[in-house]
Design a protein around this motif. Structure first.
Motif, PDB file in Angstrom:
ATOM      1  N   THR A 202      20.699  44.927  41.342  1.00 32.44           N
ATOM      2  CA  THR A 202      19.404  45.281  41.912  1.00 32.44           C
ATOM      3  C   THR A 202      19.541  46.641  42.595  1.00 32.44           C
ATOM      4  OG1 THR A 202      19.937  44.226  44.028  1.00 32.44           O
ATOM      5  CG2 THR A 202      18.890  42.839  42.318  1.00 32.44           C
ATOM      6  N   PRO A 203      18.429  47.290  42.973  1.00 30.30           N
ATOM      7  CA  PRO A 203      18.549  48.548  43.731  1.00 30.30           C
ATOM      8  C   PRO A 203      19.412  48.395  44.977  1.00 30.30           C
ATOM      9  CG  PRO A 203      16.302  48.270  42.956  1.00 30.30           C
ATOM     10  CD  PRO A 203      17.024  46.996  42.609  1.00 30.30           C
ATOM     11  N   GLN A 204      19.279  47.239  45.634  1.00 29.98           N
ATOM     12  CA  GLN A 204      20.111  46.984  46.811  1.00 29.98           C
ATOM     13  C   GLN A 204      21.588  46.911  46.411  1.00 29.98           C
ATOM     14  OE1 GLN A 204      19.465  43.179  48.634  1.00 29.98           O
ATOM     15  NE2 GLN A 204      20.636  43.682  50.481  1.00 29.98           N
ATOM     16  N   GLY A 205      21.861  46.262  45.286  1.00 26.55           N
ATOM     17  CA  GLY A 205      23.238  46.155  44.818  1.00 26.55           C
ATOM     18  C   GLY A 205      23.829  47.507  44.478  1.00 26.55           C
ATOM     19  N   VAL A 206      23.047  48.374  43.830  1.00 20.34           N
ATOM     20  CA  VAL A 206      23.518  49.715  43.496  1.00 20.34           C
ATOM     21  C   VAL A 206      23.825  50.502  44.770  1.00 20.34           C
ATOM     22  CG1 VAL A 206      22.915  51.908  42.398  1.00 20.34           C
ATOM     23  CG2 VAL A 206      22.260  49.757  41.312  1.00 20.34           C
ATOM     24  N   ALA A 207      22.953  50.361  45.776  1.00 26.34           N
ATOM     25  CA  ALA A 207      23.154  51.073  47.040  1.00 26.34           C
ATOM     26  C   ALA A 207      24.445  50.616  47.726  1.00 26.34           C
ATOM     27  CB  ALA A 207      21.961  50.854  47.959  1.00 26.34           C
ATOM     28  N   ILE A 208      24.673  49.294  47.765  1.00 20.93           N
ATOM     29  CA  ILE A 208      25.894  48.764  48.390  1.00 20.93           C
ATOM     30  C   ILE A 208      27.121  49.201  47.604  1.00 20.93           C
ATOM     31  CG2 ILE A 208      27.147  46.669  49.010  1.00 20.93           C
ATOM     32  CD1 ILE A 208      24.788  47.277  50.819  1.00 20.93           C
ATOM     33  N   ASP A 209      27.013  49.177  46.286  1.00 22.94           N
ATOM     34  CA  ASP A 209      28.113  49.626  45.432  1.00 22.94           C
ATOM     35  C   ASP A 209      28.459  51.087  45.731  1.00 22.94           C
ATOM     36  OD1 ASP A 209      29.995  49.799  43.451  1.00 22.94           O
ATOM     37  OD2 ASP A 209      28.665  49.245  41.808  1.00 22.94           O
TER      38      ASP A 209
END
Length: 491
Positions: free
Chosen positions: A55-62
């Protein structure tokens, strides 16, 4: 009146001259944040399926874990990398406070002739290798621009002649990782029982070398044409790292013929590095490299020309390890996956210990030869240090992979093999690994652009972090976009 541009160029040249690096242990502390960040990512993925799907949140955390953490480790937390690692580990521990989020599994459907995905690939992409190479490329991309700012400690920059530093290791790691993946076609030839002649190997090697030579000349022309600040003791007046990379494939193709006499690539690496060190110690070669006047093409580029011998040894050492860690050794016994995983870890532990022991013998004044590391000459201690460090890094990444994603070793067909790999690897690291050399080129172009438009040495901490963050974000966005559109740029 003085020329402000000339004065600033002289200031930048002086900024990187006479550096002696820092303590070896500190380099391990700083680079240690990469596997710790990978550990946090693995905990989030294995326990919470946080990155499945992305998700966009996952990409940001990554991005924060695998890019920004290293940026912080080399700038704001450069004096406290252990604290940064502890803060990351606290996040991993905190994740264990929540119940495991196991996605509902779909009912298994027996494969039909049309649905069967085929047998296991003998050379599949492996999560820990992707994580190691992706992290190394991210560190390289960050360091080549960060070094131009005061916020990046001088002890991390390339040393003048003797000593160890983060960027010295980065150059060697880039070559070692290139050698690691270069083992793939060699192993496939052996597995298929085919062989290629020297002429065939040379043609194949030149396909890879020509684009790199072109990039080397483009960099040479742009640096000289734009009057870009440079330090000649790094590679010489005209030489640059692209020329070193370009010469590796044809020389390795020639050395492959020597395997009929020498038992392994590691043995060839040691023979080459030891012979080069003997030449440095018993002839005038060392004095020529360090102090000769720059009067002709050879003397003007002596650092790049002679250090190539050391980089070739590093490449061969990486290629030897690749012959062990790249293949998927298919076994028919029930415990095959566990045996393979343990053998892989044992192999890397043994090689890491061996390279470290050789480095200790080469550098110890009390128990060995008392030699100093020199990236400028790429001497024997430098070769051993790079091999020991990178093998240890790979071991740590493999250990994390084995603990949190054992399914990568249990795949029964190509489809499940691919699914297990994608589930166990960060998208950011996978994207960097896929187009590493192209991204390295893009990062070099952006670094030049920033230096031509910003007086980096005059930037305060806030401005430096802002510029570096935007730069890292731009390169990462390009990497993700290329991967999303299934584009692989081979140079």
């Amino acid at each position: 009146m003085s020329n402000p541009s000339a004065d600033y160029k002289k200031l930048k040249e002086d900024f990187v001259s006479g550096l002696t690096g820092g303590d070896v242990s500190e380099i391990y502390y700083v680079t240690g944040v990469a596997p710790v960040a990978m550990l946090v990512w693995s905990v989030l993925q294995s326990r919470q399926a946080f990155f499945k799907p992305y998700t966009p949140q996952g990409v940001a955390i990554d991005f924060l874990l695998n890019v920004c953490v290293f940026l912080l480790a080399t700038t704001l937390y450069s004096n406290e990398p252990v604290l940064l690692s502890a803060l990351l580990l606290a996040q991993a521990i905190f994740t264990y406070a929540f119940p495991v989020n196991t996605p509902r599994k779909k009912a298994k459907v027996p494969p039909t002739a049309s649905r069967a995905s085929g047998p296991l690939d003998i050379l599949p992409p492996k999560p820990f290798i992707t994580s190691y190479r992706g992290g190394m490329l991210i560190a390289t991309v960050i360091a080549i621009l960060a070094v131009d700012f005061h916020i990046f400690p001088r002890r991390f920059a390339k040393v003048e002649t003797w000593g160890t530093s983060l960027m010295d290791m980065g150059v060697g790691a880039f070559v070692f990782s290139a050698g690691l993946v270069a083992a793939r076609p060699v192993y496939r030839e052996r597995a298929e029982g085919t062989g290629s002649s020297l002429s065939t190997r040379m043609v194949y090697a030149m396909r890879h070398s020509v684009p790199l030579f072109v990039l080397g000349f483009i960099r040479l022309i742009s640096v000289k044409g734009l009057d870009y600040a440079e330090h000649v003791t790094e590679y010489g007046v005209h030489w640059n790292f692209f020329f070193t990379l370009a010469l590796l494939p044809p020389f390795v193709a020639v050395f492959q013929s020597a395997l009929k006499i020498v038992p392994s690539y590691a043995a060839m690496a040691l023979i080459l590095a030891v012979a080069y060190q003997i030449a440095l110690e018993t002839t005038s070669l060392k004095a020529f490299i360090l102090a000769a006047p720059r009067v002709d093409l050879l003397s003007k580029n002596r650092e790049g020309i002679f250090s190539f011998v050391g980089y070739l040894a590093i490449f061969l050492a990486g290629q030897d390890l690749g012959m062990f860690v790249l293949p998927h050794h298919i076994t028919k016994i029930r415990s095959g996956a566990g045996v393979q995983r343990n053998n892989l870890l044992m192999t890397m532990a043994v090689w890491s210990t061996m390279w470290s022991a050789l480095y200790f013998v080469a550098t110890s004044y009390k128990y060995g030869f008392g030699l100093d590391v020199s990236r400028r000459m790429a001497n024997l201690p430098y070769v051993l240090w790079v091999a020991a460090f990178n093998t240890a890094q790979l071991f740590v990444f493999c250990l994390i992979d084995s603990i949190y994603f054992p399914a990568t070793y249990n795949a029964s067909d190509k489809r499940t093999q691919k699914e297990a790999y994608e589930s166990a690897t960060s998208w950011v690291l996978r994207a960097y690994n896929r187009n590493g050399l192209a991204l390295f080129l893009i990062a070099n172009l952006l670094t030049g652009l920033v230096n031509l438009t910003v007086r980096t040495l005059e930037a305060d901490r806030l401005a430096a972090i802002g510029i570096l963050g935007a730069y890292a974000g731009t390169v990462t966005a390009v990497a993700l976009a290329l991967d999303a559109y299934n584009i692989s740029i081979k140079l």
